[in-house]
Scaffold this motif. Structure first.
Motif, PDB file in Angstrom:
ATOM      1  N   LEU A 244       0.833  -1.192   0.000  1.00 26.99           N
ATOM      2  CA  LEU A 244       0.000   0.000   0.000  1.00 26.99           C
ATOM      3  C   LEU A 244       0.873   1.250   0.000  1.00 26.99           C
ATOM      4  O   LEU A 244       1.891   1.289   0.665  1.00 26.99           O
ATOM      5  CB  LEU A 244      -0.899   0.042   1.243  1.00 26.99           C
TER       6      LEU A 244
ATOM      7  N   LYS B 218      -7.772   4.811  -1.016  1.00 31.19           N
ATOM      8  CA  LYS B 218      -8.767   4.247  -1.939  1.00 31.19           C
ATOM      9  C   LYS B 218      -9.295   2.908  -1.423  1.00 31.19           C
ATOM     10  O   LYS B 218     -10.497   2.663  -1.447  1.00 31.19           O
ATOM     11  CB  LYS B 218      -8.155   4.050  -3.323  1.00 31.19           C
ATOM     12  N   VAL B 219      -8.388   2.042  -0.940  1.00 31.04           N
ATOM     13  CA  VAL B 219      -8.797   0.737  -0.434  1.00 31.04           C
ATOM     14  C   VAL B 219      -9.659   0.906   0.813  1.00 31.04           C
ATOM     15  O   VAL B 219     -10.671   0.230   0.979  1.00 31.04           O
ATOM     16  CB  VAL B 219      -7.568  -0.154  -0.148  1.00 31.04           C
TER      17      VAL B 219
ATOM     18  N   GLU C 148      -1.683   6.873  -1.173  1.00 29.53           N
ATOM     19  CA  GLU C 148      -2.809   7.093  -2.087  1.00 29.53           C
ATOM     20  C   GLU C 148      -3.676   5.843  -2.222  1.00 29.53           C
ATOM     21  O   GLU C 148      -4.900   5.911  -2.109  1.00 29.53           O
ATOM     22  CB  GLU C 148      -2.302   7.505  -3.472  1.00 29.53           C
ATOM     23  N   THR C 149      -3.044   4.681  -2.448  1.00 26.80           N
ATOM     24  CA  THR C 149      -3.833   3.459  -2.605  1.00 26.80           C
ATOM     25  C   THR C 149      -4.468   3.037  -1.288  1.00 26.80           C
ATOM     26  O   THR C 149      -5.556   2.469  -1.289  1.00 26.80           O
ATOM     27  CB  THR C 149      -2.990   2.305  -3.181  1.00 26.80           C
TER      28      THR C 149
ATOM     29  N   THR D 197      -8.132   1.245  -8.883  1.00 25.46           N
ATOM     30  CA  THR D 197      -8.232   2.285  -7.854  1.00 25.46           C
ATOM     31  C   THR D 197      -9.090   3.461  -8.280  1.00 25.46           C
ATOM     32  O   THR D 197      -9.540   4.222  -7.451  1.00 25.46           O
ATOM     33  CB  THR D 197      -6.829   2.817  -7.451  1.00 25.46           C
TER      34      THR D 197
ATOM     35  N   LEU E 225      -7.219  -2.846  -5.293  1.00 28.86           N
ATOM     36  CA  LEU E 225      -6.008  -2.227  -5.845  1.00 28.86           C
ATOM     37  C   LEU E 225      -5.950  -2.346  -7.364  1.00 28.86           C
ATOM     38  O   LEU E 225      -5.295  -1.541  -8.018  1.00 28.86           O
ATOM     39  CB  LEU E 225      -4.765  -2.884  -5.233  1.00 28.86           C
TER      40      LEU E 225
END
Length: 71
Positions: free
Chosen positions: A6, A13-14, A9-10, A66, A63
């Motif tokens: 991770l 989103k997750v 940013e990701t 995204t 992922l």
């Protein structure tokens, strides 16, 4: 060891996608941050009562896209 990485940013989103799917987690202090992937998987396993494979699959699915809304 978790099968994903991770970034800040990701992770956001997750987290958004997971909280959308599991609304009861909104009050839980989940740490979606880089470097804490293993702790995240363990916490989610306990909270949603699913096994490691399901949690990692769901995170990897989030992922994969995204930019989309789907989990």
């Amino acid at each position: 060891m978790a099968n994903f990485q991770l970034t800040s940013e990701t992770a956001f989103k997750v987290k958004t996608k997971f909280l959308r799917k599991y609304r009861e987690l909104t009050n839980e202090p989940l740490d979606f941050s880089a470097g804490n992937e293993e702790k995240l998987v363990e916490d989610l396993m306990r909270l949603v009562k699913r096994d490691r494979n399901y949690i990692e699959f769901t995170i990897q699915k989030a992922l994969a896209d995204t930019k989309g809304n789907r989990l």
